[in-house]
Design a protein around this motif. Structure first.
Motif, PDB file in Angstrom:
ATOM      1  N   VAL A  16       0.683  -1.226   0.042  1.00  0.00           N
ATOM      2  CA  VAL A  16      -0.014   0.130  -0.081  1.00  0.00           C
ATOM      3  C   VAL A  16       0.807   1.346  -0.012  1.00  0.00           C
ATOM      4  CG1 VAL A  16      -2.081  -1.054   1.047  1.00  0.00           C
ATOM      5  CG2 VAL A  16      -0.406  -0.269   2.412  1.00  0.00           C
ATOM      6  N   ALA A  17       2.143   1.179   0.390  1.00  0.00           N
ATOM      7  CA  ALA A  17       3.224   2.139   0.196  1.00  0.00           C
ATOM      8  C   ALA A  17       4.360   1.542  -0.090  1.00  0.00           C
ATOM      9  CB  ALA A  17       2.895   2.937   1.387  1.00  0.00           C
ATOM     10  N   PRO A  18       5.410   2.343  -0.539  1.00  0.00           N
ATOM     11  CA  PRO A  18       6.569   1.684  -0.766  1.00  0.00           C
ATOM     12  C   PRO A  18       7.294   0.873   0.835  1.00  0.00           C
ATOM     13  CG  PRO A  18       6.953   3.893  -1.792  1.00  0.00           C
ATOM     14  CD  PRO A  18       5.512   3.829  -0.988  1.00  0.00           C
ATOM     15  N   GLY A  19       7.358  -0.231   0.665  1.00  0.00           N
ATOM     16  CA  GLY A  19       7.860  -0.956   1.936  1.00  0.00           C
ATOM     17  C   GLY A  19       7.053  -1.259   2.821  1.00  0.00           C
ATOM     18  N   VAL A  20       5.413  -1.153   2.377  1.00  0.00           N
ATOM     19  CA  VAL A  20       4.787  -1.419   3.462  1.00  0.00           C
ATOM     20  C   VAL A  20       3.376  -2.147   3.016  1.00  0.00           C
ATOM     21  CG1 VAL A  20       2.739  -0.244   4.887  1.00  0.00           C
ATOM     22  CG2 VAL A  20       4.732   1.052   4.631  1.00  0.00           C
ATOM     23  N   LEU A  21       3.249  -3.488   3.699  1.00  0.00           N
ATOM     24  CA  LEU A  21       2.469  -4.754   3.179  1.00  0.00           C
ATOM     25  C   LEU A  21       1.102  -4.404   4.198  1.00  0.00           C
ATOM     26  CD1 LEU A  21       2.067  -7.457   1.892  1.00  0.00           C
ATOM     27  CD2 LEU A  21       2.581  -8.242   3.916  1.00  0.00           C
ATOM     28  N   PHE A  22      -0.082  -4.644   3.474  1.00  0.00           N
ATOM     29  CA  PHE A  22      -1.226  -4.542   4.294  1.00  0.00           C
ATOM     30  C   PHE A  22      -1.799  -5.864   4.084  1.00  0.00           C
ATOM     31  CE2 PHE A  22      -5.779  -3.881   4.501  1.00  0.00           C
ATOM     32  CZ  PHE A  22      -5.697  -3.591   5.900  1.00  0.00           C
ATOM     33  N   ALA A  23      -1.997  -6.519   4.854  1.00  0.00           N
ATOM     34  CA  ALA A  23      -2.965  -7.779   4.801  1.00  0.00           C
ATOM     35  C   ALA A  23      -4.290  -8.023   5.634  1.00  0.00           C
ATOM     36  CB  ALA A  23      -1.923  -8.931   5.013  1.00  0.00           C
ATOM     37  N   ILE A  24      -5.282  -8.775   5.126  1.00  0.00           N
ATOM     38  CA  ILE A  24      -6.458  -8.574   5.912  1.00  0.00           C
ATOM     39  C   ILE A  24      -7.091 -10.007   5.688  1.00  0.00           C
ATOM     40  CG2 ILE A  24      -7.771  -7.511   4.195  1.00  0.00           C
ATOM     41  CD1 ILE A  24      -9.395  -6.140   6.549  1.00  0.00           C
ATOM     42  N   ALA A  25      -7.897 -10.494   6.650  1.00  0.00           N
ATOM     43  CA  ALA A  25      -8.508 -11.898   6.679  1.00  0.00           C
ATOM     44  C   ALA A  25      -9.811 -11.707   7.481  1.00  0.00           C
ATOM     45  CB  ALA A  25      -7.740 -13.084   7.044  1.00  0.00           C
ATOM     46  N   CYS A  26     -10.810 -12.036   6.967  1.00  0.00           N
ATOM     47  CA  CYS A  26     -12.084 -11.628   7.787  1.00  0.00           C
ATOM     48  C   CYS A  26     -12.924 -13.087   7.430  1.00  0.00           C
ATOM     49  CB  CYS A  26     -12.846 -10.627   7.045  1.00  0.00           C
ATOM     50  SG  CYS A  26     -12.079  -8.958   7.144  1.00  0.00           S
ATOM     51  N   ASP A  27     -13.566 -13.639   8.386  1.00  0.00           N
ATOM     52  CA  ASP A  27     -14.289 -14.768   8.506  1.00  0.00           C
ATOM     53  C   ASP A  27     -15.723 -14.491   8.811  1.00  0.00           C
ATOM     54  OD1 ASP A  27     -15.359 -17.500   8.499  1.00  0.00           O
ATOM     55  OD2 ASP A  27     -14.042 -17.929  10.332  1.00  0.00           O
ATOM     56  N   GLY A  28     -16.570 -14.745   7.769  1.00  0.00           N
ATOM     57  CA  GLY A  28     -18.057 -14.538   7.946  1.00  0.00           C
ATOM     58  C   GLY A  28     -18.678 -15.767   9.035  1.00  0.00           C
ATOM     59  N   ALA A  29     -19.573 -15.250   9.811  1.00  0.00           N
ATOM     60  CA  ALA A  29     -19.869 -16.340  10.854  1.00  0.00           C
ATOM     61  C   ALA A  29     -20.660 -17.136  10.147  1.00  0.00           C
ATOM     62  CB  ALA A  29     -20.594 -15.616  11.968  1.00  0.00           C
ATOM     63  N   GLY A  30     -20.490 -18.514  10.403  1.00  0.00           N
ATOM     64  CA  GLY A  30     -21.412 -19.421   9.777  1.00  0.00           C
ATOM     65  C   GLY A  30     -22.882 -19.619  10.226  1.00  0.00           C
ATOM     66  N   SER A  31     -23.092 -19.019  11.305  1.00  0.00           N
ATOM     67  CA  SER A  31     -24.512 -18.981  11.844  1.00  0.00           C
ATOM     68  C   SER A  31     -24.907 -17.538  11.230  1.00  0.00           C
ATOM     69  CB  SER A  31     -24.613 -18.713  13.365  1.00  0.00           C
ATOM     70  OG  SER A  31     -23.660 -17.712  13.926  1.00  0.00           O
ATOM     71  N   ALA A  32     -24.626 -16.743  10.530  1.00  0.00           N
ATOM     72  CA  ALA A  32     -25.281 -15.462   9.996  1.00  0.00           C
ATOM     73  C   ALA A  32     -25.459 -16.108   8.600  1.00  0.00           C
ATOM     74  CB  ALA A  32     -24.133 -14.541  10.166  1.00  0.00           C
ATOM     75  N   THR A  33     -26.432 -15.436   8.147  1.00  0.00           N
ATOM     76  CA  THR A  33     -27.026 -15.658   6.760  1.00  0.00           C
ATOM     77  C   THR A  33     -26.272 -15.186   5.847  1.00  0.00           C
ATOM     78  OG1 THR A  33     -29.553 -15.786   7.497  1.00  0.00           O
ATOM     79  CG2 THR A  33     -29.011 -15.444   5.134  1.00  0.00           C
ATOM     80  N   PHE A  34     -25.762 -13.953   6.033  1.00  0.00           N
ATOM     81  CA  PHE A  34     -24.822 -13.242   5.046  1.00  0.00           C
ATOM     82  C   PHE A  34     -23.563 -12.952   5.717  1.00  0.00           C
ATOM     83  CE2 PHE A  34     -29.294 -11.819   4.207  1.00  0.00           C
ATOM     84  CZ  PHE A  34     -29.501 -12.543   2.928  1.00  0.00           C
ATOM     85  N   GLY A  35     -22.974 -14.027   6.414  1.00  0.00           N
ATOM     86  CA  GLY A  35     -21.645 -13.583   6.874  1.00  0.00           C
ATOM     87  C   GLY A  35     -20.529 -13.670   5.927  1.00  0.00           C
ATOM     88  N   ARG A  36     -20.499 -14.384   4.786  1.00  0.00           N
ATOM     89  CA  ARG A  36     -19.702 -14.103   3.843  1.00  0.00           C
ATOM     90  C   ARG A  36     -19.641 -12.829   3.274  1.00  0.00           C
ATOM     91  NH1 ARG A  36     -20.739 -14.948  -1.780  1.00  0.00           N
ATOM     92  NH2 ARG A  36     -18.944 -15.196  -2.964  1.00  0.00           N
ATOM     93  N   HIS A  37     -20.893 -12.344   2.942  1.00  0.00           N
ATOM     94  CA  HIS A  37     -21.003 -11.092   2.599  1.00  0.00           C
ATOM     95  C   HIS A  37     -20.476  -9.972   3.486  1.00  0.00           C
ATOM     96  CE1 HIS A  37     -23.235 -12.587  -0.916  1.00  0.00           C
ATOM     97  NE2 HIS A  37     -24.014 -12.907   0.052  1.00  0.00           N
ATOM     98  N   GLY A  38     -20.413 -10.022   4.579  1.00  0.00           N
ATOM     99  CA  GLY A  38     -19.859  -9.332   5.760  1.00  0.00           C
ATOM    100  C   GLY A  38     -18.499  -9.245   5.806  1.00  0.00           C
ATOM    101  N   ALA A  39     -17.840 -10.513   5.501  1.00  0.00           N
ATOM    102  CA  ALA A  39     -16.470 -10.503   5.517  1.00  0.00           C
ATOM    103  C   ALA A  39     -15.929 -10.008   4.358  1.00  0.00           C
ATOM    104  CB  ALA A  39     -16.064 -12.313   5.447  1.00  0.00           C
TER     105      ALA A  39
END
Length: 191
Positions: A16-39
């Motif tokens: 996202v900038a010289p020498g700067v890595l940005f990483a993200i991981a999100c896990d939608g709740a299996g019990s939530a109807t639209f958890g995947r979309h929230g993630a």
């Protein structure tokens, strides 16, 4: 695969900038109807904000900046939930985000999953999974008025790994609160 359902995780990684890595991981709740979309909404919002912020300011985000990004993700989820006429909690998702640069590592985390880092050859958890009040529960981006966002800052690292709850019991020793270094050594080598 067995259940014929899609993966509820969303992840992204970019310089996202010289020498700067940005990483993200999100896990939608299996019990939530639209958890995947929230993630996906959460991951997309944070990635867009990280890129824009680093391009315009060139400095690391403050805790207040991260809270603002979280509010924006929650607002996006709320808007979609309203259009679908469902509660925001139906888009429940965890969040693990990390900025890694030459001088610092910053982690923002809600819920389970973890971020582990290697510094001077030693693996350690930069952010540990947080379980909910009951067994097999955790915290989500969509929780209440004030989600349980944890922000931590660490010295620079030479390797990072973010993961959701799917492998945490295999690679973390909960009794010792330690990282199973051989797994990460083998995993990071080809990367």
């Amino acid at each position: 695969i067995r259940d014929g359902t899609r993966c509820d995780d969303a992840a992204a990684c970019a310089i996202v900038a010289p020498g700067v890595l940005f990483a993200i991981a999100c896990d939608g709740a299996g019990s939530a109807t639209f958890g995947r979309h929230g993630a996906h909404l959460t991951a997309r919002t944070f990635m867009l904000r990280a890129r824009m912020f680093m391009r315009s300011r060139g400095a690391w985000p403050s805790d207040d900046d991260l809270w603002a990004w979280l509010d924006e993700a929650r607002d996006a989820i709320g808007a979609v939930a309203a259009r679908r006429e469902v509660e925001r909690r139906e888009f429940a998702s965890t969040l693990i985000a990390c900025f890694a640069g030459a001088e610092e590592t910053l982690v923002a985390h809600i819920g389970d999953g973890a971020c582990v880092v290697r510094t001077e050859g030693q693996w350690a958890a930069a952010s540990w999974p947080e379980s909910g009040e009951y067994a097999s529960t955790t915290y989500f981006v969509t929780d209440g008025d004030l989600p349980r966002l944890r922000v931590s800052r660490h010295k620079a690292t030479d390797a990072i790994a973010l993961f959701t709850d799917g492998i945490e019991r295999l690679v973390l020793d909960f009794s010792q609160q330690s990282v199973h270094a051989p797994f990460f050594d083998r995993f990071i080598k080809p990367v």
